[in-house]
Design a protein around this motif. Structure first.
Motif, mmCIF file in Angstrom:
data_model
loop_
_atom_site.group_PDB
_atom_site.id
_atom_site.type_symbol
_atom_site.label_atom_id
_atom_site.label_comp_id
_atom_site.label_asym_id
_atom_site.label_seq_id
_atom_site.Cartn_x
_atom_site.Cartn_y
_atom_site.Cartn_z
ATOM 1 N N GLU A 145 -5.396 -15.620 -26.371
ATOM 2 C CA GLU A 145 -4.328 -15.088 -25.532
ATOM 3 C C GLU A 145 -4.846 -14.791 -24.129
ATOM 4 O O GLU A 145 -6.024 -14.473 -23.943
ATOM 5 C CB GLU A 145 -3.763 -13.809 -26.148
ATOM 6 C CG GLU A 145 -3.080 -14.013 -27.488
ATOM 7 C CD GLU A 145 -2.542 -12.717 -28.046
ATOM 8 O OE1 GLU A 145 -2.738 -11.660 -27.397
ATOM 9 O OE2 GLU A 145 -1.929 -12.752 -29.126
ATOM 10 N N SER A 146 -3.972 -14.868 -23.143
ATOM 11 C CA SER A 146 -4.370 -14.665 -21.745
ATOM 12 C C SER A 146 -5.044 -13.319 -21.537
ATOM 13 O O SER A 146 -6.013 -13.213 -20.774
ATOM 14 C CB SER A 146 -3.158 -14.791 -20.828
ATOM 15 O OG SER A 146 -2.697 -16.109 -20.797
ATOM 16 N N LYS A 147 -4.547 -12.286 -22.211
ATOM 17 C CA LYS A 147 -5.140 -10.956 -22.054
ATOM 18 C C LYS A 147 -6.584 -10.939 -22.544
ATOM 19 O O LYS A 147 -7.462 -10.332 -21.913
ATOM 20 C CB LYS A 147 -4.312 -9.921 -22.819
ATOM 21 C CG LYS A 147 -4.805 -8.494 -22.643
ATOM 22 C CD LYS A 147 -3.838 -7.484 -23.253
ATOM 23 C CE LYS A 147 -3.862 -7.555 -24.766
ATOM 24 N NZ LYS A 147 -3.070 -6.445 -25.380
ATOM 25 N N VAL A 148 -6.830 -11.621 -23.637
ATOM 26 C CA VAL A 148 -8.198 -11.697 -24.181
ATOM 27 C C VAL A 148 -9.081 -12.515 -23.239
ATOM 28 O O VAL A 148 -10.221 -12.128 -22.937
ATOM 29 C CB VAL A 148 -8.182 -12.316 -25.587
ATOM 30 C CG1 VAL A 148 -9.605 -12.533 -26.096
ATOM 31 C CG2 VAL A 148 -7.402 -11.431 -26.546
ATOM 32 N N ILE A 149 -8.575 -13.640 -22.774
ATOM 33 C CA ILE A 149 -9.348 -14.487 -21.860
ATOM 34 C C ILE A 149 -9.705 -13.723 -20.588
ATOM 35 O O ILE A 149 -10.849 -13.762 -20.122
ATOM 36 C CB ILE A 149 -8.561 -15.765 -21.525
ATOM 37 C CG1 ILE A 149 -8.400 -16.625 -22.777
ATOM 38 C CG2 ILE A 149 -9.263 -16.566 -20.423
ATOM 39 C CD1 ILE A 149 -7.517 -17.837 -22.585
ATOM 40 N N ALA A 150 -8.736 -13.013 -20.027
ATOM 41 C CA ALA A 150 -8.985 -12.249 -18.799
ATOM 42 C C ALA A 150 -10.083 -11.219 -19.005
ATOM 43 O O ALA A 150 -10.925 -10.993 -18.128
ATOM 44 C CB ALA A 150 -7.695 -11.563 -18.353
ATOM 45 N N ASP A 151 -10.094 -10.590 -20.188
ATOM 46 C CA ASP A 151 -11.102 -9.572 -20.478
ATOM 47 C C ASP A 151 -12.495 -10.182 -20.608
ATOM 48 O O ASP A 151 -13.482 -9.591 -20.171
ATOM 49 C CB ASP A 151 -10.737 -8.841 -21.764
ATOM 50 C CG ASP A 151 -11.746 -7.755 -22.113
ATOM 51 O OD1 ASP A 151 -11.932 -6.836 -21.293
ATOM 52 O OD2 ASP A 151 -12.359 -7.844 -23.197
ATOM 53 N N ARG A 152 -12.574 -11.403 -21.169
ATOM 54 C CA ARG A 152 -13.883 -12.004 -21.434
ATOM 55 C C ARG A 152 -14.470 -12.727 -20.224
ATOM 56 O O ARG A 152 -15.673 -12.646 -19.972
ATOM 57 C CB ARG A 152 -13.792 -12.989 -22.617
ATOM 58 C CG ARG A 152 -13.220 -12.426 -23.912
ATOM 59 C CD ARG A 152 -13.692 -11.043 -24.255
ATOM 60 N NE ARG A 152 -15.139 -10.919 -24.279
ATOM 61 C CZ ARG A 152 -15.783 -9.764 -24.366
ATOM 62 N NH1 ARG A 152 -15.116 -8.631 -24.400
ATOM 63 N NH2 ARG A 152 -17.096 -9.722 -24.375
ATOM 64 N N ILE A 153 -13.641 -13.464 -19.487
ATOM 65 C CA ILE A 153 -14.196 -14.282 -18.398
ATOM 66 C C ILE A 153 -14.696 -13.436 -17.231
ATOM 67 O O ILE A 153 -15.494 -13.914 -16.416
ATOM 68 C CB ILE A 153 -13.191 -15.339 -17.893
ATOM 69 C CG1 ILE A 153 -11.942 -14.682 -17.297
ATOM 70 C CG2 ILE A 153 -12.829 -16.303 -19.006
ATOM 71 C CD1 ILE A 153 -10.969 -15.682 -16.667
ATOM 72 N N LYS A 154 -14.273 -12.184 -17.168
ATOM 73 C CA LYS A 154 -14.755 -11.335 -16.073
ATOM 74 C C LYS A 154 -16.262 -11.115 -16.167
ATOM 75 O O LYS A 154 -16.929 -10.881 -15.141
ATOM 76 C CB LYS A 154 -14.031 -9.988 -16.075
ATOM 77 C CG LYS A 154 -14.358 -9.097 -17.266
ATOM 78 C CD LYS A 154 -13.551 -7.808 -17.255
ATOM 79 C CE LYS A 154 -13.913 -6.908 -18.434
ATOM 80 N NZ LYS A 154 -13.061 -5.684 -18.475
ATOM 81 N N PHE A 155 -16.821 -11.220 -17.379
ATOM 82 C CA PHE A 155 -18.260 -11.006 -17.525
ATOM 83 C C PHE A 155 -19.064 -12.147 -16.909
ATOM 84 O O PHE A 155 -20.217 -11.959 -16.514
ATOM 85 C CB PHE A 155 -18.622 -10.821 -18.997
ATOM 86 C CG PHE A 155 -18.142 -9.525 -19.572
ATOM 87 C CD1 PHE A 155 -18.789 -8.330 -19.271
ATOM 88 C CD2 PHE A 155 -17.027 -9.473 -20.390
ATOM 89 C CE1 PHE A 155 -18.338 -7.126 -19.781
ATOM 90 C CE2 PHE A 155 -16.564 -8.279 -20.913
ATOM 91 C CZ PHE A 155 -17.219 -7.093 -20.606
ATOM 92 N N ILE A 156 -18.476 -13.342 -16.820
ATOM 93 C CA ILE A 156 -19.151 -14.440 -16.127
ATOM 94 C C ILE A 156 -19.237 -14.135 -14.635
ATOM 95 O O ILE A 156 -20.308 -14.248 -14.019
ATOM 96 C CB ILE A 156 -18.414 -15.768 -16.363
ATOM 97 C CG1 ILE A 156 -18.378 -16.111 -17.849
ATOM 98 C CG2 ILE A 156 -19.079 -16.897 -15.565
ATOM 99 C CD1 ILE A 156 -17.610 -17.382 -18.163
#
Length: 274
Positions: A145-156
């Motif tokens: 889900e977009s919310k999950v993706i947004a939370d994870r890709i910020k660490f990159i």
């Protein structure tokens, strides 16, 4: 759709100081097979953090089988406090492969997760972008889900822009709401030679020479991991030739590249001497 594969770190961002502590603990008698209370004492990390920081260290190529990898041993000996730009670039190199390391490459970098997609597909296409644009493209590729993706890709993004992480590479920089790539502070030629040697082992093992175009066109290859365009890679190969790391035969096209290194790890050690 591909899987994001960016849940390994929990809620903890990359911090070199913490990875250094894990690496030092891995070099002790029991390595990271020690009990959690002992590892907490050795690293001064909380019980929920030990495993997550270990995951960063594994993905960054410094830990293998709960012990320092050969690269990790060199870092411990030559840059134990993680102050060198060489260590930052080394970690970036291995992080770019997700959790697959130097395995045969997939058809699509996204098959190896969000980090590989970011380095090998997204950045070569979009050298300037906002976090919203990065999310938009990621959401079209990965199944979460977009919310999950947004939370994870910020660490990159944090890994490349925070001082406590890999910001010295300038692989990605931030100016207000824009992220910018293509102006990396490249490491010295010996580390570039190490990268080429490891990619050669992966793609051209046993080959005494390859065409220059084969290096230019490597999937998940040298140009993208350095953050440069393919047409700029020839200049880097010329420098490697000047240092005796490779030979280039140009008399009769197609041009060939011939390896002149003995052992990739020897190149890594020399990188710290420069």
């Amino acid at each position: 759709m591909a899987k994001l594969q960016l849940h390994f770190n929990g809620s903890f961002a990359l911090k070199k100081d913490e990875i250094s502590r894990i690496l030092h603990a891995a070099a002790q008698d029991k390595g990271l097979n020690d009990s959690l209370p002992n590892l907490m004492e050795k690293t001064s990390l909380g019980n929920g953090k030990v495993g997550r920081v270990k995951s960063w260290a594994v993905r960054a190529g410094l830990i293998k089988n709960n012990r320092p990898s050969p690269e990790g041993e060199i870092v411990l000996r030559l840059d134990p406090t993680f102050e060198s730009n060489i260590t930052d670039w080394l970690m970036h190199f291995y992080l770019s492969f997700g959790d697959r390391g130097l395995k045969p490459t997939p058809e699509n970098p996204a098959d190896w997760g969000g980090w590989s997609y970011f380095i090998y597909t997204f950045l070569p296409r979009y050298s300037k972008f906002t976090s919203e644009e990065w999310l938009y493209h990621s959401a079209s590729i990965f199944e979460e889900e977009s919310k999950v993706i947004a939370d994870r890709i910020k660490f990159i993004l944090r890994a490349y822009t925070e001082f406590t992480a890999l910001a010295s590479c300038k692989f990605v920089t931030q100016e207000k709401d824009k992220y910018i790539s293509g102006y990396a502070h490249l490491p010295n030629s010996y580390l570039l030679g190490y990268f080429l040697a490891k990619l050669w082992e992966r793609d051209f093992k046993g080959e005494g020479s390859v065409l220059t175009e084969s290096i230019f066109n490597q999937k998940i290859g040298l140009a993208a991991v350095l953050g440069i365009q393919v047409d700029a890679l020839q200049e880097q190969l010329n420098v490697l030739e000047a240092y005796g790391i490779i030979e280039q035969r140009r008399a009769v096209p197609p041009f060939q590249v011939i390896p002149r290194w003995d052992e990739p790890l020897a190149l890594l050690e020399k990188a710290y001497d420069r």
